[in-house]
Design a protein around this motif. Structure first.
Motif, PDB file in Angstrom:
ATOM      1  N   GLN A 281       0.805  -1.215   0.000  1.00 13.27           N
ATOM      2  CA  GLN A 281       0.000   0.000   0.000  1.00 13.27           C
ATOM      3  C   GLN A 281       0.842   1.271   0.000  1.00 13.27           C
ATOM      4  N   CYS A 282       2.171   1.130   0.143  1.00 15.30           N
ATOM      5  CA  CYS A 282       3.040   2.303   0.037  1.00 15.30           C
ATOM      6  C   CYS A 282       2.945   2.877  -1.372  1.00 15.30           C
ATOM      7  N   SER A 283       3.087   4.182  -1.476  1.00 12.60           N
ATOM      8  CA  SER A 283       2.993   4.816  -2.798  1.00 12.60           C
ATOM      9  C   SER A 283       4.065   4.306  -3.745  1.00 12.60           C
ATOM     10  N   GLU A 284       5.193   3.904  -3.197  1.00  5.00           N
ATOM     11  CA  GLU A 284       6.269   3.317  -4.002  1.00  5.00           C
ATOM     12  C   GLU A 284       6.691   2.027  -3.324  1.00  5.00           C
ATOM     13  N   HIS A 285       6.508   0.891  -4.016  1.00  5.84           N
ATOM     14  CA  HIS A 285       6.810  -0.398  -3.390  1.00  5.84           C
ATOM     15  C   HIS A 285       7.692  -1.253  -4.297  1.00  5.84           C
ATOM     16  N   ARG A 286       8.856  -0.701  -4.611  1.00  6.24           N
ATOM     17  CA  ARG A 286       9.809  -1.467  -5.401  1.00  6.24           C
ATOM     18  C   ARG A 286      10.338  -2.646  -4.589  1.00  6.24           C
ATOM     19  N   MET A 321       2.311  -8.092  -6.535  1.00  9.30           N
ATOM     20  CA  MET A 321       3.528  -7.309  -6.298  1.00  9.30           C
ATOM     21  C   MET A 321       4.735  -8.227  -6.175  1.00  9.30           C
ATOM     22  N   VAL A 322       4.609  -9.287  -5.374  1.00 12.81           N
ATOM     23  CA  VAL A 322       5.723 -10.215  -5.187  1.00 12.81           C
ATOM     24  C   VAL A 322       6.027 -10.962  -6.481  1.00 12.81           C
ATOM     25  N   THR A 323       4.971 -11.342  -7.205  1.00 16.12           N
ATOM     26  CA  THR A 323       5.180 -11.977  -8.507  1.00 16.12           C
ATOM     27  C   THR A 323       5.967 -11.055  -9.424  1.00 16.12           C
ATOM     28  N   GLY A 324       5.633  -9.761  -9.402  1.00 20.16           N
ATOM     29  CA  GLY A 324       6.375  -8.795 -10.213  1.00 20.16           C
ATOM     30  C   GLY A 324       7.831  -8.706  -9.806  1.00 20.16           C
ATOM     31  N   TRP A 325       8.104  -8.757  -8.506  1.00 21.62           N
ATOM     32  CA  TRP A 325       9.495  -8.762  -8.040  1.00 21.62           C
ATOM     33  C   TRP A 325      10.255  -9.956  -8.618  1.00 21.62           C
ATOM     34  N   LEU A 326       9.605 -11.124  -8.581  1.00 23.11           N
ATOM     35  CA  LEU A 326      10.269 -12.334  -9.069  1.00 23.11           C
ATOM     36  C   LEU A 326      10.502 -12.273 -10.579  1.00 23.11           C
ATOM     37  N   VAL A 327       9.520 -11.743 -11.303  1.00 25.52           N
ATOM     38  CA  VAL A 327       9.683 -11.612 -12.755  1.00 25.52           C
ATOM     39  C   VAL A 327      10.851 -10.691 -13.066  1.00 25.52           C
ATOM     40  N   ASN A 328      10.893  -9.543 -12.384  1.00 26.25           N
ATOM     41  CA  ASN A 328      11.986  -8.599 -12.608  1.00 26.25           C
ATOM     42  C   ASN A 328      13.325  -9.217 -12.257  1.00 26.25           C
ATOM     43  N   GLU A 329      13.356  -9.975 -11.146  1.00 27.98           N
ATOM     44  CA  GLU A 329      14.606 -10.639 -10.753  1.00 27.98           C
ATOM     45  C   GLU A 329      15.034 -11.662 -11.787  1.00 27.98           C
ATOM     46  N   ASP A 330      14.075 -12.430 -12.312  1.00 28.63           N
ATOM     47  CA  ASP A 330      14.411 -13.422 -13.337  1.00 28.63           C
ATOM     48  C   ASP A 330      14.930 -12.746 -14.609  1.00 28.63           C
TER      49      ASP A 330
END
Length: 487
Positions: A281-286, A321-330
């Motif tokens: 819910q943070c405005s920026e959650h990288r 959000m977590v799925t997006g983190w994993l995609v970016n990491e991959d």
């Protein structure tokens, strides 16, 4: 002499001392010996009194509450959270059993008739109140624990009158909030700041067990407090690293609050869910590396259909959000570490990140020979079970990405195009640890090649950098896929 042997010697000394000088069996009137035994014996007082506890519990079960003498009430108070399947096959503990009401009625009656003293009161505090574990309790157990709390709060002043001055009584008087409905609130701020001096003093004087409710409740209260902070202050809490992380976490320490949730784990998953939802819910959650490491450790990969049910604790947006983190990491790992193409890796990462919110699954498949190369050990260790093995005749590593009803396959090395499968005709399962299919094999019914040759050695590609991006975008659009920003 071992610590346990020393404790047993001290027990014999205490027993001989009590037989000669102690008018009330079951109560140690020599606090020095009692403290020494509890220091050196791993199980402390419960170990010494185990047979008396069992005898008094059997007496309660066989003859009812009115058969209990003050000696029995003393030992049963020690054993309220003592597990015994033989005595309580369904409830396991007296505090979870309907038999508790018979003990409890007799205990309160004896207290009102001045048959019990501060020692009985203290044992109820330590072994009935502080040792209760909510996750191992039933609805009955929770209500019984609440009855104990109310009794202790209401009778503190009377207990104090029945006792000589004691250090523990003076300390408890300064912390009567421990007996209130919100016992942990006064300690939350100092806990979040890492100041545990006052809590440590409480632990020693109140003999609070590490696995009881109090410590987990403090951590959970700290979580509740932090999720109501503004974004900057909340992120400051997450930025505090765990102290003295275990060896396997020294390269990527967990946030302190997550490490404390693990250490005092009664509310581990509830706490992690609250923290993850608040971060989303943070405005920026990288990407938050610490949070990602923690959540994958306990909840595993959210991309899989067979994902842990713990993911149901968070909002769908948090899981995405977590799925997006994993995609970016991959994407980063594949194009920077595996493909090792300095010319095109950033362009490929930037291109696929335009569609990353639509990627519901990604996985890197490594050739067996790559797994044996020392330079890839950190990658393999970090990604663990999220890596697969491509056991086929080809020489390229691959990155699989599921977008909508298609699975896209990127191959490492120059001169390779992008391939895609229709999800309905996929010749392998996503969760397979090893894939033996030749993912480049021409099969018009299953696999198609997109005309996006991006060989880095061709000068014209560098001079006209949008050629393959535009072509790949056009073909994705034909499949019904547009960039995230345009959706």
């Amino acid at each position: 002499m071992s610590q346990t042997s020393l404790a047993r010697r001290l027990e014999l000394i205490q027993q001989n001392w009590d037989l000669k000088y102690n008018p009330f069996p079951g109560e140690s009137l020599n606090p020095l010996l009692e403290n020494l035994i509890e220091t050196f014996h791993p199980s402390g007082e419960l170990h010494r009194a185990s047979h008396q506890i069992i005898a008094s519990l059997r007496k309660l079960k066989d003859y009812g509450g009115y058969s209990l003498q003050k000696r029995d009430l003393f030992f049963i108070s020690l054993g309220l959270n003592h597990e015994d399947p033989g005595l309580f096959p369904d409830a396991l503990k007296l505090i979870n059993s309907p038999l508790f009401y018979q003990y409890w009625g007799r205990f309160k009656e004896s207290w009102q008739e001045f048959e019990l003293n501060s020692l009985h009161w203290r044992k109820l505090l330590i072994f009935g109140y502080f040792r209760f574990i909510p996750s191992k309790g039933t609805g009955i157990g929770q209500q019984n624990w609440e009855n104990i709390r109310q009794f202790l709060a209401e009778t503190f002043d009377e207990m104090k009158r029945r006792s000589k001055p004691r250090v523990w009584i003076a300390m408890l008087e300064q912390h009567l909030n421990l007996l209130q409905s919100n016992p942990c609130q006064p300690y939350v701020m100092e806990f979040l700041k890492g100041d545990h001096a006052r809590l440590q003093a409480l632990k020693e004087q109140m003999k609070m067990p590490e696995d009881g409710w109090f410590w987990s409740a403090i951590v959970f209260s700290a979580v509740h407090e932090s999720i109501h902070y503004d974004d900057n202050r909340f992120k400051e809490i997450l930025a505090l690293p765990e102290r003295e992380p275990p060896e396997e976490r020294q390269q990527e320490p967990w946030p302190l609050i997550c490490a404390e949730l693990e250490r005092h784990s009664l509310y581990l998953h509830e706490g992690l869910g609250l923290l993850m939802n608040r971060y989303q819910q943070c405005s920026e959650h990288r990407l938050h590396p610490g949070l990602l490491t923690v959540i994958l450790h306990y909840w595993k990969n959210p991309q899989r259909d067979s994902r842990s049910p713990e993911w149901n604790r968070v909002l769908p947006e948090t899981r995405f959000m977590v799925t997006g983190w994993l995609v970016n990491e991959d994407l980063q790992d594949f194009f920077e570490m595996i493909e090792q193409d300095p010319v095109n890796c950033k362009r490929m990462i930037d291109f696929w990140n335009r569609y990353s919110q639509q990627v519901s699954y990604s996985r890197i498949m490594l050739k067996p020979m790559v797994r044996q190369q020392e330079e890839y050990v950190p990658l393999i260790t970090r990604k663990k079970d999220r890596l697969g093995t491509l056991d086929s005749n080809g020489k390229s590593n691959t990155l699989l990405m599921k977008l909508g009803s298609s699975v896209f396959v990127e191959f490492s090395g120059a001169g390779n195009g992008s391939y895609f499968y229709s999800i309905s005709r996929l010749p392998f399962e996503f969760d397979q640890q090893s894939i033996s299919s030749d993912l480049k094999k021409e099969d018009p019914g299953k696999l198609k090649m997109l005309n996006t040759n991006r060989e880095s050695v061709k000068p014209r590609l560098i001079q006209t950098p949008q050629i393959w991006e535009n072509e790949l975008s056009r073909q994705l659009n034909a499949l019904g896929m547009i960039p995230d920003a345009s959706r």
